[in-house]
Design a protein around this motif. Sequence first.
Motif, PDB file in Angstrom:
ATOM      1  N   ILE A   1     -22.365  -9.630   4.522  1.00 45.56           N
ATOM      2  CA  ILE A   1     -21.856 -10.958   4.170  1.00 45.56           C
ATOM      3  C   ILE A   1     -20.525 -10.859   3.437  1.00 45.56           C
ATOM      4  O   ILE A   1     -19.584 -11.575   3.728  1.00 45.56           O
TER       5      ILE A   1
ATOM      6  N   LYS B   1     -11.876 -13.851   9.524  1.00 43.61           N
ATOM      7  CA  LYS B   1     -12.662 -14.938  10.109  1.00 43.61           C
ATOM      8  C   LYS B   1     -14.014 -14.977   9.411  1.00 43.61           C
ATOM      9  O   LYS B   1     -14.593 -13.936   9.112  1.00 43.61           O
ATOM     10  N   THR B   2     -14.514 -16.199   9.188  1.00 51.44           N
ATOM     11  CA  THR B   2     -15.790 -16.377   8.498  1.00 51.44           C
ATOM     12  C   THR B   2     -16.659 -17.379   9.241  1.00 51.44           C
ATOM     13  O   THR B   2     -16.191 -18.097  10.124  1.00 51.44           O
ATOM     14  N   ARG B   3     -17.925 -17.423   8.832  1.00 53.60           N
ATOM     15  CA  ARG B   3     -18.853 -18.442   9.318  1.00 53.60           C
ATOM     16  C   ARG B   3     -19.641 -18.941   8.111  1.00 53.60           C
ATOM     17  O   ARG B   3     -19.935 -18.158   7.199  1.00 53.60           O
ATOM     18  N   PRO B   4     -19.990 -20.226   8.083  1.00 59.41           N
ATOM     19  CA  PRO B   4     -20.770 -20.735   6.951  1.00 59.41           C
ATOM     20  C   PRO B   4     -22.195 -20.181   6.972  1.00 59.41           C
ATOM     21  O   PRO B   4     -22.785 -20.002   8.033  1.00 59.41           O
ATOM     22  N   LEU B   5     -22.706 -19.900   5.798  1.00 63.99           N
ATOM     23  CA  LEU B   5     -24.096 -19.451   5.668  1.00 63.99           C
ATOM     24  C   LEU B   5     -24.996 -20.667   5.508  1.00 63.99           C
ATOM     25  O   LEU B   5     -24.615 -21.648   4.855  1.00 63.99           O
ATOM     26  N   GLU B   6     -26.178 -20.610   6.092  1.00 66.04           N
ATOM     27  CA  GLU B   6     -27.137 -21.709   5.931  1.00 66.04           C
ATOM     28  C   GLU B   6     -27.530 -21.870   4.473  1.00 66.04           C
ATOM     29  O   GLU B   6     -27.651 -22.981   3.972  1.00 66.04           O
TER      30      GLU B   6
ATOM     31  N   PRO C   1     -26.451 -20.318   0.625  1.00 67.77           N
ATOM     32  CA  PRO C   1     -25.550 -19.442  -0.143  1.00 67.77           C
ATOM     33  C   PRO C   1     -26.314 -18.250  -0.725  1.00 67.77           C
ATOM     34  O   PRO C   1     -27.499 -18.330  -1.019  1.00 67.77           O
TER      35      PRO C   1
ATOM     36  N   ARG D   1     -20.701 -18.529   0.165  1.00 66.57           N
ATOM     37  CA  ARG D   1     -21.040 -19.632   1.061  1.00 66.57           C
ATOM     38  C   ARG D   1     -20.624 -19.363   2.510  1.00 66.57           C
ATOM     39  O   ARG D   1     -21.102 -20.009   3.423  1.00 66.57           O
ATOM     40  N   ASP D   2     -19.717 -18.402   2.687  1.00 66.23           N
ATOM     41  CA  ASP D   2     -19.238 -18.045   4.023  1.00 66.23           C
ATOM     42  C   ASP D   2     -19.306 -16.537   4.194  1.00 66.23           C
ATOM     43  O   ASP D   2     -18.870 -15.792   3.317  1.00 66.23           O
ATOM     44  N   ALA D   3     -19.837 -16.080   5.322  1.00 66.49           N
ATOM     45  CA  ALA D   3     -19.899 -14.656   5.633  1.00 66.49           C
ATOM     46  C   ALA D   3     -18.670 -14.262   6.437  1.00 66.49           C
ATOM     47  O   ALA D   3     -18.238 -14.997   7.327  1.00 66.49           O
TER      48      ALA D   3
ATOM     49  N   THR E   1     -16.972 -12.496   9.335  1.00 62.67           N
ATOM     50  CA  THR E   1     -17.439 -12.054  10.650  1.00 62.67           C
ATOM     51  C   THR E   1     -16.483 -11.071  11.318  1.00 62.67           C
ATOM     52  O   THR E   1     -16.893 -10.291  12.164  1.00 62.67           O
TER      53      THR E   1
END
Length: 183
Positions: A66, A81-86, A88, A98-100, A102
Amino acid sequence: MLSILRATAVAFAGPALLPVLAHAHTTAVPDEGPAGAYQRTAFLITHGCKGSPTTAVTVRMPDGVILAKPMPRPGWTVEIKTRPLETPVDSGHGFKVRDAVTEVTWRGGRLENAQFDEFVVMLRLPDLPEGKTGETLYFPTVQACEKGENSWTGIPAAGQAWHDLPEPAPFVKIRKGAGGHAH
């Protein structure tokens, strides 16, 4: 020329680097770490693309990683680049993630075919599930060059050896152990 490169690498980086240059794959160093630890991991680029200089390196983070912070490189730009975590996740440093991350890309520099270098990320290795003593994480890596690219994205199937793949993805083996923290 490769023997000169090997001798120079051993003199500066130590014997641990010799197997990397012998296979001429992109690898992660160190390729092992304790679960839950913060770890500096270098992705080694040991040659260009059929003689063409490297101009970009993209490393994809596997599920479970993460936190990942790339080290800047003089003359290169860094894209994250990131993706939001369901949900935190506690960072262990007083804030929630809050964002992993990627993917990390370094671009705009030039690494000649006759040279090697490392692209470094500080990452937090994931914890292991209960009852599991180890796991291998693969970091698919694409090396773009002035002419062509190398897709170090191969992940071995069950029973297949990593070094038997034509372009294997770098890996880090995580093991049970006391995690550490970067400060």
